[in-house]
Design a protein around this motif. Sequence first.
Motif, PDB file in Angstrom:
ATOM      1  N   MET A   1      89.363  24.972  38.388  1.00 16.24           N
ATOM      2  CA  MET A   1      89.831  24.052  39.390  1.00 16.24           C
ATOM      3  C   MET A   1      88.649  23.367  40.049  1.00 16.24           C
ATOM      4  SD  MET A   1      93.042  25.757  41.289  1.00 16.24           S
ATOM      5  CE  MET A   1      94.328  26.514  40.345  1.00 16.24           C
ATOM      6  N   THR A   2      88.932  22.199  40.585  1.00 16.91           N
ATOM      7  CA  THR A   2      87.911  21.426  41.255  1.00 16.91           C
ATOM      8  C   THR A   2      88.300  21.259  42.710  1.00 16.91           C
ATOM      9  OG1 THR A   2      87.474  20.208  39.226  1.00 16.91           O
ATOM     10  CG2 THR A   2      86.704  19.222  41.269  1.00 16.91           C
ATOM     11  N   VAL A   3      87.487  21.772  43.598  1.00 19.14           N
ATOM     12  CA  VAL A   3      87.748  21.622  45.020  1.00 19.14           C
ATOM     13  C   VAL A   3      87.156  20.289  45.469  1.00 19.14           C
ATOM     14  CG1 VAL A   3      87.353  22.569  47.321  1.00 19.14           C
ATOM     15  CG2 VAL A   3      87.786  24.108  45.390  1.00 19.14           C
ATOM     16  N   VAL A   4      88.019  19.463  46.068  1.00 15.91           N
ATOM     17  CA  VAL A   4      87.605  18.142  46.540  1.00 15.91           C
ATOM     18  C   VAL A   4      88.202  17.906  47.929  1.00 15.91           C
ATOM     19  CG1 VAL A   4      87.408  17.159  44.224  1.00 15.91           C
ATOM     20  CG2 VAL A   4      89.578  16.993  45.453  1.00 15.91           C
ATOM     21  N   GLU A   8      88.796  12.372  48.430  1.00 14.83           N
ATOM     22  CA  GLU A   8      88.433  12.358  47.016  1.00 14.83           C
ATOM     23  C   GLU A   8      89.664  12.569  46.137  1.00 14.83           C
ATOM     24  OE1 GLU A   8      83.903  14.107  46.965  1.00 14.83           O
ATOM     25  OE2 GLU A   8      85.543  15.498  47.385  1.00 14.83           O
ATOM     26  N   ALA A   9      90.558  13.446  46.567  1.00 17.88           N
ATOM     27  CA  ALA A   9      91.777  13.696  45.800  1.00 17.88           C
ATOM     28  C   ALA A   9      92.601  12.415  45.693  1.00 17.88           C
ATOM     29  CB  ALA A   9      92.597  14.805  46.448  1.00 17.88           C
ATOM     30  N   LYS A  10      92.752  11.705  46.786  1.00 18.24           N
ATOM     31  CA  LYS A  10      93.505  10.449  46.770  1.00 18.24           C
ATOM     32  C   LYS A  10      92.859   9.439  45.822  1.00 18.24           C
ATOM     33  CE  LYS A  10      94.958  11.044  51.543  1.00 18.24           C
ATOM     34  NZ  LYS A  10      94.771  10.559  52.917  1.00 18.24           N
ATOM     35  N   GLU A  11      91.539   9.357  45.875  1.00 15.79           N
ATOM     36  CA  GLU A  11      90.821   8.421  44.995  1.00 15.79           C
ATOM     37  C   GLU A  11      91.044   8.776  43.522  1.00 15.79           C
ATOM     38  OE1 GLU A  11      86.781   8.689  46.358  1.00 15.79           O
ATOM     39  OE2 GLU A  11      87.189   7.477  48.154  1.00 15.79           O
ATOM     40  N   ARG A  12      90.974  10.060  43.197  1.00 17.62           N
ATOM     41  CA  ARG A  12      91.175  10.483  41.809  1.00 17.62           C
ATOM     42  C   ARG A  12      92.616  10.272  41.363  1.00 17.62           C
ATOM     43  NH1 ARG A  12      87.375  15.823  40.887  1.00 17.62           N
ATOM     44  NH2 ARG A  12      85.479  14.866  41.677  1.00 17.62           N
ATOM     45  N   ILE A  13      93.551  10.557  42.242  1.00 13.35           N
ATOM     46  CA  ILE A  13      94.961  10.359  41.899  1.00 13.35           C
ATOM     47  C   ILE A  13      95.235   8.888  41.613  1.00 13.35           C
ATOM     48  CG2 ILE A  13      97.307  10.423  42.845  1.00 13.35           C
ATOM     49  CD1 ILE A  13      96.401  13.081  44.277  1.00 13.35           C
ATOM     50  N   ARG A  31      90.925  20.364  54.902  1.00 18.17           N
ATOM     51  CA  ARG A  31      90.418  19.055  54.460  1.00 18.17           C
ATOM     52  C   ARG A  31      90.094  19.025  52.964  1.00 18.17           C
ATOM     53  NH1 ARG A  31      88.798  19.507  59.761  1.00 18.17           N
ATOM     54  NH2 ARG A  31      89.138  17.645  61.016  1.00 18.17           N
ATOM     55  N   GLN A  32      90.419  20.111  52.265  1.00 20.52           N
ATOM     56  CA  GLN A  32      90.131  20.196  50.828  1.00 20.52           C
ATOM     57  C   GLN A  32      91.340  20.716  50.063  1.00 20.52           C
ATOM     58  OE1 GLN A  32      86.712  22.811  50.863  1.00 20.52           O
ATOM     59  NE2 GLN A  32      85.327  21.073  50.663  1.00 20.52           N
ATOM     60  N   VAL A  33      91.396  20.347  48.787  1.00 19.76           N
ATOM     61  CA  VAL A  33      92.428  20.844  47.882  1.00 19.76           C
ATOM     62  C   VAL A  33      91.789  21.134  46.528  1.00 19.76           C
ATOM     63  CG1 VAL A  33      94.401  19.659  48.952  1.00 19.76           C
ATOM     64  CG2 VAL A  33      93.055  18.468  47.228  1.00 19.76           C
ATOM     65  N   ASP A  34      92.483  21.952  45.731  1.00 15.56           N
ATOM     66  CA  ASP A  34      92.092  22.154  44.333  1.00 15.56           C
ATOM     67  C   ASP A  34      92.859  21.134  43.515  1.00 15.56           C
ATOM     68  OD1 ASP A  34      90.320  24.310  44.537  1.00 15.56           O
ATOM     69  OD2 ASP A  34      91.961  25.756  44.557  1.00 15.56           O
ATOM     70  N   LEU A  35      92.159  20.379  42.708  1.00 13.20           N
ATOM     71  CA  LEU A  35      92.737  19.295  41.921  1.00 13.20           C
ATOM     72  C   LEU A  35      92.487  19.584  40.450  1.00 13.20           C
ATOM     73  CD1 LEU A  35      94.016  16.480  42.540  1.00 13.20           C
ATOM     74  CD2 LEU A  35      91.731  15.540  42.269  1.00 13.20           C
ATOM     75  N   VAL A  36      93.560  19.660  39.655  1.00 17.96           N
ATOM     76  CA  VAL A  36      93.431  19.996  38.238  1.00 17.96           C
ATOM     77  C   VAL A  36      94.347  19.115  37.399  1.00 17.96           C
ATOM     78  CG1 VAL A  36      92.806  22.400  38.672  1.00 17.96           C
ATOM     79  CG2 VAL A  36      95.181  21.796  38.404  1.00 17.96           C
ATOM     80  N   HIS A  51     103.749  28.720  42.265  1.00 15.21           N
ATOM     81  CA  HIS A  51     102.548  29.241  42.934  1.00 15.21           C
ATOM     82  C   HIS A  51     102.569  28.847  44.411  1.00 15.21           C
ATOM     83  CE1 HIS A  51      98.283  29.755  43.916  1.00 15.21           C
ATOM     84  NE2 HIS A  51      98.241  30.575  42.876  1.00 15.21           N
ATOM     85  N   GLU A  52     102.279  29.781  45.282  1.00 12.72           N
ATOM     86  CA  GLU A  52     102.393  29.546  46.731  1.00 12.72           C
ATOM     87  C   GLU A  52     101.494  28.434  47.254  1.00 12.72           C
ATOM     88  OE1 GLU A  52      99.251  32.944  48.280  1.00 12.72           O
ATOM     89  OE2 GLU A  52     101.384  33.364  48.326  1.00 12.72           O
ATOM     90  N   ASP A  53     100.414  28.112  46.541  1.00  8.66           N
ATOM     91  CA  ASP A  53      99.502  27.061  46.989  1.00  8.66           C
ATOM     92  C   ASP A  53      99.775  25.699  46.347  1.00  8.66           C
ATOM     93  OD1 ASP A  53      98.110  28.740  48.712  1.00  8.66           O
ATOM     94  OD2 ASP A  53      96.773  29.424  47.122  1.00  8.66           O
ATOM     95  N   TYR A  54     100.780  25.617  45.487  1.00  8.29           N
ATOM     96  CA  TYR A  54     101.092  24.369  44.786  1.00  8.29           C
ATOM     97  C   TYR A  54     101.659  23.338  45.760  1.00  8.29           C
ATOM     98  CZ  TYR A  54     103.444  21.216  41.498  1.00  8.29           C
ATOM     99  OH  TYR A  54     103.884  20.125  40.794  1.00  8.29           O
ATOM    100  N   LEU A  55     101.019  22.188  45.836  1.00 13.24           N
ATOM    101  CA  LEU A  55     101.477  21.107  46.707  1.00 13.24           C
ATOM    102  C   LEU A  55     102.250  20.033  45.956  1.00 13.24           C
ATOM    103  CD1 LEU A  55      98.309  20.630  48.943  1.00 13.24           C
ATOM    104  CD2 LEU A  55     100.483  21.689  49.588  1.00 13.24           C
TER     105      LEU A  55
END
Length: 81
Positions: A1-4, A8-13, A31-36, A51-55
């Motif tokens: 996973m990549t923590v961003v 940064e997550a919005k930019e990648r999405i 202020r961070q999420v795991d992005l995969v 998964h409990e952390d899935y957004l």
Amino acid sequence: MTVVTLTEAKERIMTTVAIRPLAVFRTDNPRQVDLVFAHTVVTQNKIRQVHEDYLGTFHRDNMHVARKVFQEHFDSFQQAA
């Protein structure tokens, strides 16, 4: 996973398409999420197991949903503090 960061997550999405979405998972930092990549076997298993952390799974066409989810994620940390 990549923590961003959320920014940064919005930019990648915004660079992804519906057939190559990104899955987002919470971290301990509001202020961070795991992005995969959403279509890997590991990620698909986590999503299926709710998964409990899935957004959510996002791409540029549902960015409006991602923004709302990120805001709710951030707000939940503020309320807990």
